[in-house]
Design a protein around this motif. Structure first.
Motif, PDB file in Angstrom:
ATOM      1  N   ASP A  14       0.835  -1.109   0.459  1.00  0.00           N
ATOM      2  CA  ASP A  14      -0.203   0.751  -0.027  1.00  0.00           C
ATOM      3  C   ASP A  14       1.220   1.045  -0.038  1.00  0.00           C
ATOM      4  O   ASP A  14       1.834   1.324   0.208  1.00  0.00           O
ATOM      5  N   PRO A  15       0.595   2.201  -0.578  1.00  0.00           N
ATOM      6  CA  PRO A  15       1.296   3.449  -0.995  1.00  0.00           C
ATOM      7  C   PRO A  15       1.090   4.267   0.252  1.00  0.00           C
ATOM      8  O   PRO A  15       0.267   4.294   1.376  1.00  0.00           O
ATOM      9  N   LEU A  16       2.343   4.186   0.845  1.00  0.00           N
ATOM     10  CA  LEU A  16       2.096   5.080   1.834  1.00  0.00           C
ATOM     11  C   LEU A  16       2.528   6.637   1.830  1.00  0.00           C
ATOM     12  O   LEU A  16       2.090   7.483   1.399  1.00  0.00           O
ATOM     13  N   LEU A  17       1.517   7.912   2.594  1.00  0.00           N
ATOM     14  CA  LEU A  17       1.123   9.422   2.753  1.00  0.00           C
ATOM     15  C   LEU A  17       1.823  10.357   3.364  1.00  0.00           C
ATOM     16  O   LEU A  17       2.483   9.986   4.780  1.00  0.00           O
ATOM     17  N   ILE A  18       2.291  10.882   2.873  1.00  0.00           N
ATOM     18  CA  ILE A  18       2.964  12.576   3.613  1.00  0.00           C
ATOM     19  C   ILE A  18       2.363  13.481   3.721  1.00  0.00           C
ATOM     20  O   ILE A  18       1.221  13.813   2.772  1.00  0.00           O
ATOM     21  N   LEU A  19       2.034  14.594   4.590  1.00  0.00           N
ATOM     22  CA  LEU A  19       0.851  15.355   5.279  1.00  0.00           C
ATOM     23  C   LEU A  19       1.764  16.194   4.828  1.00  0.00           C
ATOM     24  O   LEU A  19       1.154  17.962   4.859  1.00  0.00           O
ATOM     25  N   GLY A  20       3.098  16.064   4.534  1.00  0.00           N
ATOM     26  CA  GLY A  20       4.117  17.320   3.882  1.00  0.00           C
ATOM     27  C   GLY A  20       5.429  17.072   3.951  1.00  0.00           C
ATOM     28  O   GLY A  20       5.545  16.406   3.841  1.00  0.00           O
ATOM     29  N   PRO A  21       6.037  18.669   2.649  1.00  0.00           N
ATOM     30  CA  PRO A  21       7.311  18.156   2.616  1.00  0.00           C
ATOM     31  C   PRO A  21       8.566  17.494   2.993  1.00  0.00           C
ATOM     32  O   PRO A  21       9.190  16.708   3.443  1.00  0.00           O
ATOM     33  N   GLY A  22       8.183  18.445   4.731  1.00  0.00           N
ATOM     34  CA  GLY A  22       9.203  18.098   5.720  1.00  0.00           C
ATOM     35  C   GLY A  22       9.364  16.630   6.454  1.00  0.00           C
ATOM     36  O   GLY A  22      10.444  15.707   6.620  1.00  0.00           O
ATOM     37  N   ASP A  23       7.407  15.776   5.499  1.00  0.00           N
ATOM     38  CA  ASP A  23       7.621  13.905   5.906  1.00  0.00           C
ATOM     39  C   ASP A  23       8.658  13.849   4.686  1.00  0.00           C
ATOM     40  O   ASP A  23       9.271  12.612   4.876  1.00  0.00           O
ATOM     41  N   ILE A  24       9.073  14.342   4.269  1.00  0.00           N
ATOM     42  CA  ILE A  24      10.134  13.051   2.902  1.00  0.00           C
ATOM     43  C   ILE A  24      11.658  13.274   3.662  1.00  0.00           C
ATOM     44  O   ILE A  24      12.237  12.265   4.030  1.00  0.00           O
ATOM     45  N   MET A  25      11.783  14.371   3.964  1.00  0.00           N
ATOM     46  CA  MET A  25      13.262  14.818   5.115  1.00  0.00           C
ATOM     47  C   MET A  25      13.250  13.643   5.663  1.00  0.00           C
ATOM     48  O   MET A  25      14.268  13.079   6.111  1.00  0.00           O
ATOM     49  N   TRP A  26      12.437  13.591   6.908  1.00  0.00           N
ATOM     50  CA  TRP A  26      12.350  13.061   8.265  1.00  0.00           C
ATOM     51  C   TRP A  26      12.408  11.839   7.994  1.00  0.00           C
ATOM     52  O   TRP A  26      13.709  11.434   8.522  1.00  0.00           O
ATOM     53  N   ILE A  27      12.039  10.593   6.788  1.00  0.00           N
ATOM     54  CA  ILE A  27      11.897  10.043   6.216  1.00  0.00           C
ATOM     55  C   ILE A  27      13.662   9.243   5.961  1.00  0.00           C
ATOM     56  O   ILE A  27      13.868   8.580   6.504  1.00  0.00           O
ATOM     57  N   PHE A  28      14.095  10.101   5.141  1.00  0.00           N
ATOM     58  CA  PHE A  28      15.370  10.040   4.712  1.00  0.00           C
ATOM     59  C   PHE A  28      16.086   9.481   5.810  1.00  0.00           C
ATOM     60  O   PHE A  28      17.092   9.349   5.734  1.00  0.00           O
ATOM     61  N   PHE A  29      16.236  10.779   6.565  1.00  0.00           N
ATOM     62  CA  PHE A  29      17.313  10.990   7.377  1.00  0.00           C
ATOM     63  C   PHE A  29      17.638   9.604   8.719  1.00  0.00           C
ATOM     64  O   PHE A  29      18.449   9.589   9.541  1.00  0.00           O
ATOM     65  N   HIS A  30      15.597   9.167   8.902  1.00  0.00           N
ATOM     66  CA  HIS A  30      16.246   8.127   9.608  1.00  0.00           C
ATOM     67  C   HIS A  30      16.579   7.165   9.220  1.00  0.00           C
ATOM     68  O   HIS A  30      16.710   6.214  10.290  1.00  0.00           O
ATOM     69  N   ILE A  31      16.248   7.485   8.216  1.00  0.00           N
ATOM     70  CA  ILE A  31      16.593   5.730   7.605  1.00  0.00           C
ATOM     71  C   ILE A  31      18.040   6.007   7.394  1.00  0.00           C
ATOM     72  O   ILE A  31      18.703   4.583   7.478  1.00  0.00           O
ATOM     73  N   ALA A  32      19.260   6.786   7.135  1.00  0.00           N
ATOM     74  CA  ALA A  32      20.125   6.694   7.348  1.00  0.00           C
ATOM     75  C   ALA A  32      20.736   7.186   8.560  1.00  0.00           C
ATOM     76  O   ALA A  32      21.761   6.343   8.786  1.00  0.00           O
ATOM     77  N   CYS A  33      20.060   7.713   9.249  1.00  0.00           N
ATOM     78  CA  CYS A  33      20.605   7.496  10.788  1.00  0.00           C
ATOM     79  C   CYS A  33      20.610   6.106  10.866  1.00  0.00           C
ATOM     80  O   CYS A  33      20.906   5.173  11.926  1.00  0.00           O
ATOM     81  N   VAL A  34      18.752   4.418  11.002  1.00  0.00           N
ATOM     82  CA  VAL A  34      19.558   3.570  11.233  1.00  0.00           C
ATOM     83  C   VAL A  34      21.185   3.202  10.423  1.00  0.00           C
ATOM     84  O   VAL A  34      21.534   2.004  11.013  1.00  0.00           O
ATOM     85  N   PHE A  35      20.827   2.754   9.118  1.00  0.00           N
ATOM     86  CA  PHE A  35      22.437   2.460   8.593  1.00  0.00           C
ATOM     87  C   PHE A  35      23.251   3.238   8.930  1.00  0.00           C
ATOM     88  O   PHE A  35      24.357   2.186   9.600  1.00  0.00           O
ATOM     89  N   ALA A  36      23.874   4.439   9.307  1.00  0.00           N
ATOM     90  CA  ALA A  36      25.008   5.256   9.727  1.00  0.00           C
ATOM     91  C   ALA A  36      25.257   3.921  11.413  1.00  0.00           C
ATOM     92  O   ALA A  36      26.267   3.985  11.964  1.00  0.00           O
ATOM     93  N   PHE A  37      23.967   3.923  12.029  1.00  0.00           N
ATOM     94  CA  PHE A  37      24.038   3.269  13.412  1.00  0.00           C
ATOM     95  C   PHE A  37      24.629   1.418  13.343  1.00  0.00           C
ATOM     96  O   PHE A  37      25.506   1.761  14.038  1.00  0.00           O
ATOM     97  N   ALA A  38      23.933   1.165  12.366  1.00  0.00           N
ATOM     98  CA  ALA A  38      24.783   0.088  12.351  1.00  0.00           C
ATOM     99  C   ALA A  38      26.260  -0.265  11.981  1.00  0.00           C
ATOM    100  O   ALA A  38      26.911  -1.414  12.239  1.00  0.00           O
ATOM    101  N   GLY A  39      26.447   0.934  10.877  1.00  0.00           N
ATOM    102  CA  GLY A  39      27.684   0.724  10.201  1.00  0.00           C
ATOM    103  C   GLY A  39      28.796   0.850  11.000  1.00  0.00           C
ATOM    104  O   GLY A  39      30.178   0.378  10.648  1.00  0.00           O
ATOM    105  N   THR A  40      28.642   1.801  12.428  1.00  0.00           N
ATOM    106  CA  THR A  40      29.387   2.595  13.298  1.00  0.00           C
ATOM    107  C   THR A  40      29.227   2.068  14.901  1.00  0.00           C
ATOM    108  O   THR A  40      30.025   1.670  15.007  1.00  0.00           O
ATOM    109  N   THR A  41      28.645   0.661  14.478  1.00  0.00           N
ATOM    110  CA  THR A  41      28.929  -0.200  15.674  1.00  0.00           C
ATOM    111  C   THR A  41      30.359  -0.975  16.610  1.00  0.00           C
ATOM    112  O   THR A  41      30.562  -0.835  17.104  1.00  0.00           O
ATOM    113  N   PRO A  42      31.222  -1.579  14.946  1.00  0.00           N
ATOM    114  CA  PRO A  42      32.140  -2.031  14.851  1.00  0.00           C
ATOM    115  C   PRO A  42      32.927  -1.374  15.419  1.00  0.00           C
ATOM    116  O   PRO A  42      34.250  -1.475  16.282  1.00  0.00           O
ATOM    117  N   ILE A  43      33.101   0.191  14.703  1.00  0.00           N
ATOM    118  CA  ILE A  43      33.836   1.259  15.271  1.00  0.00           C
ATOM    119  C   ILE A  43      33.979   2.009  16.529  1.00  0.00           C
ATOM    120  O   ILE A  43      34.605   1.636  17.443  1.00  0.00           O
TER     121      ILE A  43
END
Length: 211
Positions: A14-43
């Motif tokens: 199902d397609p996801l809804l966004i309620l404003g332009p800022g939601d797009i940036m919020w999603i990308f930011f959180h996805i990047a945070c998860v990958f950054a957290f996983a990648g920096t764990t051994p460091i």
């Protein structure tokens, strides 16, 4: 970023809804945070090891260094468990719970917030057995104290589950039960390390007496 987004969507078509332009940036930011957290764990684990290294004995240094790869592997395994098992089952259950009574549609913010809160805690929790083993190997903890603290640990884990999971009962239980099982596994592994450490110390004492 699009491929990562589609990966997180999984089998949810199902397609996801966004309620404003800022939601797009919020999603990308959180996805990047998860990958950054996983990648920096051994460091991060290596930096912590470098910090405590001067205060450790040679045997303790070797033991500590051996645990660093395991931290990263268990973190990824925890994320995989949360993403492939807990998250889809919990999501389907909650959707089907009101399927005949209401139309379900998600905003992108709510969907990814639910995804992160359901999966990330397992990445952290899966490292608990290794941490317990390490602390037991250097003599900070022992399985007897962990067993005595079991009922308090259960209470704390339930509180943690209610804080990090989505705000409804089923999610709390879905997160709390695996956390409790992980704690029990930690006790078992701590016993194994404790018995080996005690046996090794006994052998050293026997050699000292024979000399």
């Amino acid at each position: 970023m699009k491929k990562i987004y589609l990966f997180f969507m999984g089998s949810f078509d199902d397609p996801l809804l966004i309620l404003g332009p800022g939601d797009i940036m919020w999603i990308f930011f959180h996805i990047a945070c998860v990958f950054a957290f996983a990648g920096t764990t051994p460091i991060v684990a290596y930096q912590l090891w470098m910090f405590v290294k001067p205060g450790l004995q040679p045997q303790e240094r070797r033991v500590t260094l051996a645990y660093i790869p395991g931290l990263f592997i268990l973190f990824i395994a925890g994320l995989g468990f949360g993403y492939y098992f807990v998250f889809p089952n919990l999501l389907n259950f909650l959707i089907n719970l009101g399927k005949d009574m209401m139309v379900t549609s998600f905003t992108a913010e709510k969907y990814f917030d639910f995804l992160i809160k359901t999966t990330l805690p397992f990445g952290i929790a899966f490292e608990l057995p290794l941490v317990m083993m390490f602390l037991t190997s250097i003599g900070v903890l022992n399985p007897h104290s962990l067993t005595k603290l079991r009922k308090y640990a259960y209470f704390i884990l339930v509180i943690i589950a209610s804080m990090i999971s989505p705000p409804e009962f089923i999610s709390h239980i879905s997160v709390a039960v695996p956390l409790i099982l992980i704690y029990e596994i930690s006790i078992i592994l701590s016993k194994v390390v404790f018995n080996r450490r005690r046996k090794r110390q006994r052998d050293i004492n026997m050699k000292g007496k024979s000399i």
